[in-house]
Design a protein around this motif. Structure first.
Motif, PDB file in Angstrom:
ATOM      1  N   GLY A 140       7.724  14.107   3.579  1.00 41.60           N
ATOM      2  CA  GLY A 140       7.271  12.729   3.537  1.00 41.60           C
ATOM      3  C   GLY A 140       8.253  11.855   2.787  1.00 41.60           C
ATOM      4  N   TYR A 141       7.729  11.022   1.881  1.00 39.23           N
ATOM      5  CA  TYR A 141       8.569  10.104   1.123  1.00 39.23           C
ATOM      6  C   TYR A 141       8.226  10.182  -0.360  1.00 39.23           C
ATOM      7  CZ  TYR A 141       9.598   7.941   5.641  1.00 39.23           C
ATOM      8  OH  TYR A 141       9.994   7.713   6.938  1.00 39.23           O
ATOM      9  N   GLN A 172      -2.712   8.395   7.316  1.00 41.54           N
ATOM     10  CA  GLN A 172      -4.153   8.175   7.261  1.00 41.54           C
ATOM     11  C   GLN A 172      -4.495   6.975   6.381  1.00 41.54           C
ATOM     12  OE1 GLN A 172      -6.657   9.473   8.949  1.00 41.54           O
ATOM     13  NE2 GLN A 172      -5.284  10.797  10.122  1.00 41.54           N
ATOM     14  N   ALA A 173      -3.792   6.843   5.251  1.00 40.10           N
ATOM     15  CA  ALA A 173      -4.083   5.747   4.324  1.00 40.10           C
ATOM     16  C   ALA A 173      -3.694   4.396   4.908  1.00 40.10           C
ATOM     17  CB  ALA A 173      -3.361   5.982   3.002  1.00 40.10           C
ATOM     18  N   LEU A 174      -2.576   4.353   5.632  1.00 41.99           N
ATOM     19  CA  LEU A 174      -2.079   3.072   6.134  1.00 41.99           C
ATOM     20  C   LEU A 174      -2.614   2.716   7.516  1.00 41.99           C
ATOM     21  CD1 LEU A 174      -0.143   3.459   3.712  1.00 41.99           C
ATOM     22  CD2 LEU A 174       1.692   2.548   5.138  1.00 41.99           C
ATOM     23  N   TYR A 175      -2.856   3.739   8.371  1.00 42.96           N
ATOM     24  CA  TYR A 175      -3.215   3.445   9.755  1.00 42.96           C
ATOM     25  C   TYR A 175      -4.494   4.137  10.225  1.00 42.96           C
ATOM     26  CZ  TYR A 175       1.619   1.917   9.574  1.00 42.96           C
ATOM     27  OH  TYR A 175       2.785   1.294   9.213  1.00 42.96           O
ATOM     28  N   ARG A 178       0.834  -1.216   0.000  1.00 43.39           N
ATOM     29  CA  ARG A 178       0.000   0.000   0.000  1.00 43.39           C
ATOM     30  C   ARG A 178       0.865   1.260   0.000  1.00 43.39           C
ATOM     31  NH1 ARG A 178      -4.371  -0.339   4.589  1.00 43.39           N
ATOM     32  NH2 ARG A 178      -5.058   1.578   3.546  1.00 43.39           N
ATOM     33  N   LEU A 179       1.973   1.214   0.721  1.00 44.82           N
ATOM     34  CA  LEU A 179       2.900   2.350   0.705  1.00 44.82           C
ATOM     35  C   LEU A 179       3.444   2.572  -0.697  1.00 44.82           C
ATOM     36  CD1 LEU A 179       4.799   4.464   2.011  1.00 44.82           C
ATOM     37  CD2 LEU A 179       6.392   2.589   2.475  1.00 44.82           C
ATOM     38  N   LEU A 180       3.904   1.515  -1.346  1.00 45.62           N
ATOM     39  CA  LEU A 180       4.450   1.646  -2.701  1.00 45.62           C
ATOM     40  C   LEU A 180       3.385   2.115  -3.686  1.00 45.62           C
ATOM     41  CD1 LEU A 180       6.681  -1.557  -2.801  1.00 45.62           C
ATOM     42  CD2 LEU A 180       7.492   0.807  -2.974  1.00 45.62           C
ATOM     43  N   ALA A 181       2.159   1.626  -3.528  1.00 51.12           N
ATOM     44  CA  ALA A 181       1.082   2.048  -4.431  1.00 51.12           C
ATOM     45  C   ALA A 181       0.828   3.545  -4.313  1.00 51.12           C
ATOM     46  CB  ALA A 181      -0.192   1.265  -4.131  1.00 51.12           C
ATOM     47  N   PRO A 230       7.043  13.930  -3.781  1.00 51.55           N
ATOM     48  CA  PRO A 230       6.839  13.441  -2.424  1.00 51.55           C
ATOM     49  C   PRO A 230       5.367  13.297  -2.058  1.00 51.55           C
ATOM     50  CG  PRO A 230       7.493  15.750  -2.388  1.00 51.55           C
ATOM     51  CD  PRO A 230       7.622  15.294  -3.810  1.00 51.55           C
ATOM     52  N   VAL A 231       5.078  12.258  -1.291  1.00 50.46           N
ATOM     53  CA  VAL A 231       3.756  12.079  -0.691  1.00 50.46           C
ATOM     54  C   VAL A 231       3.890  12.469   0.778  1.00 50.46           C
ATOM     55  CG1 VAL A 231       1.882  10.481  -0.177  1.00 50.46           C
ATOM     56  CG2 VAL A 231       3.231  10.194  -2.279  1.00 50.46           C
ATOM     57  N   LYS A 232       3.017  13.338   1.249  1.00 46.42           N
ATOM     58  CA  LYS A 232       3.141  13.869   2.597  1.00 46.42           C
ATOM     59  C   LYS A 232       2.852  12.795   3.639  1.00 46.42           C
ATOM     60  CE  LYS A 232       2.063  18.647   1.315  1.00 46.42           C
ATOM     61  NZ  LYS A 232       1.165  19.811   1.544  1.00 46.42           N
ATOM     62  N   ARG A 233       3.567  12.894   4.749  1.00 46.73           N
ATOM     63  CA  ARG A 233       3.419  11.922   5.832  1.00 46.73           C
ATOM     64  C   ARG A 233       1.982  11.812   6.323  1.00 46.73           C
ATOM     65  NH1 ARG A 233       8.038   9.885   8.502  1.00 46.73           N
ATOM     66  NH2 ARG A 233       6.753   9.510  10.338  1.00 46.73           N
ATOM     67  N   PRO A 234       1.260  12.922   6.544  1.00 49.62           N
ATOM     68  CA  PRO A 234      -0.129  12.785   7.022  1.00 49.62           C
ATOM     69  C   PRO A 234      -0.993  11.943   6.087  1.00 49.62           C
ATOM     70  CG  PRO A 234       0.624  15.038   7.315  1.00 49.62           C
ATOM     71  CD  PRO A 234       1.671  14.346   6.508  1.00 49.62           C
TER      72      PRO A 234
END
Length: 245
Positions: free
Chosen positions: A233-234, A190-193, A170-173, A182-186
């Motif tokens: 983010g990442y 929210q998407a993962l947890y 899900r992170l890679l997607a 970059p995708v922001k940490r927030p």
């Protein structure tokens, strides 16, 4: 006495040391040896320099007032090609092992002497130059990464498979939606947890670290395309395609 190889241009160095007296004395000595040095006393100053400059070698003190030097080492290894020298008053075995695991090339216990530090910097710069010659002569495959949504596999440009957990996939997607952006940490949290708290942030960092290790093992490289963008983010710093086939 051995002398450093002739380099194409002065070696660029970033020095992160909060002891101003030591910082100033090291800068003075290194510049006398022909090195191009920029020095700061905090992690924040380091990150600011990294936004505007590229360096060949970073010299990082572990005991900084606003962050652990290990964080800077990990960030540098994942987001740059710099050689990394750690300096610290704590030269215990566990500290050395932790630094090498974070990606340090050399570990130097204080007191640090300018002559030894300069020799280490020139040695690492020589190796960088030698690696660059080899890399320039090697063929490139021009491939891209493939993320398979059915099998949860990340396929490297050399067709090596990286098996992903649900969270890793899900992170890679999410990163694949905007490659090299970059995708922001927030958003990731929210998407993962479904929440943004200390526990979720630690969990995200753990997922990123383990996924990077998997990719490095699969590719045989010292870094991965998953990059940290400080205070944002990442991002996935390469071409990546999402496939459901």
């Amino acid at each position: 006495m051995m002398t450093p190889k002739a380099l194409a241009k002065p070696v660029s160095v970033v020095l992160v040391e909060d002891d101003q007296s030591l910082r100033d004395s090291l800068v003075e000595y290194l510049e006398l040896k022909g090195l191009c040095v920029q020095a700061v006393g905090t992690a924040e100053g380091f990150y600011c320099l990294m936004k505007r400059n590229q360096f060949q070698v970073a010299v990082i003190d572990l005991g900084l007032p606003d962050a652990s030097g290990e964080e800077l080492v990990d960030f540098s290894r994942q987001n740059s090609d710099m050689s990394l020298i750690v300096i610290t008053a704590n030269d215990g075995l566990s500290s050395r092992v932790s630094c090498y695991r974070s990606g340090a090339d050399l570990f130097m216990a204080k007191p640090v002497y300018g002559q030894e530090l300069a020799a280490a910097i020139f040695s690492l710069a020589d190796r960088q130059q030698d690696r660059a010659v080899v890399d320039d002569s090697a063929p490139t495959d021009g491939g891209r990464w493939l993320l398979n949504g059915k099998s949860w596999l990340l396929i490297t440009p050399l067709q090596t498979n990286v098996e992903c957990t649900v969270k890793e996939y899900r992170l890679l997607a999410l990163l694949a939606e905007t490659p090299s952006e970059p995708v922001k940490r927030p958003k990731l949290l929210q998407a993962l947890y479904g929440r943004d708290d200390d526990s979720a942030q630690r969990a995200l960092d753990t997922v990123v670290r383990r996924l990077r290790q998997k990719i490095q093992q699969a590719t045989g490289e010292d870094s991965s395309p998953i990059r940290t963008v400080y205070s944002v983010g990442y991002l996935f710093a390469d071409q990546i395609e999402l496939s459901m086939d």
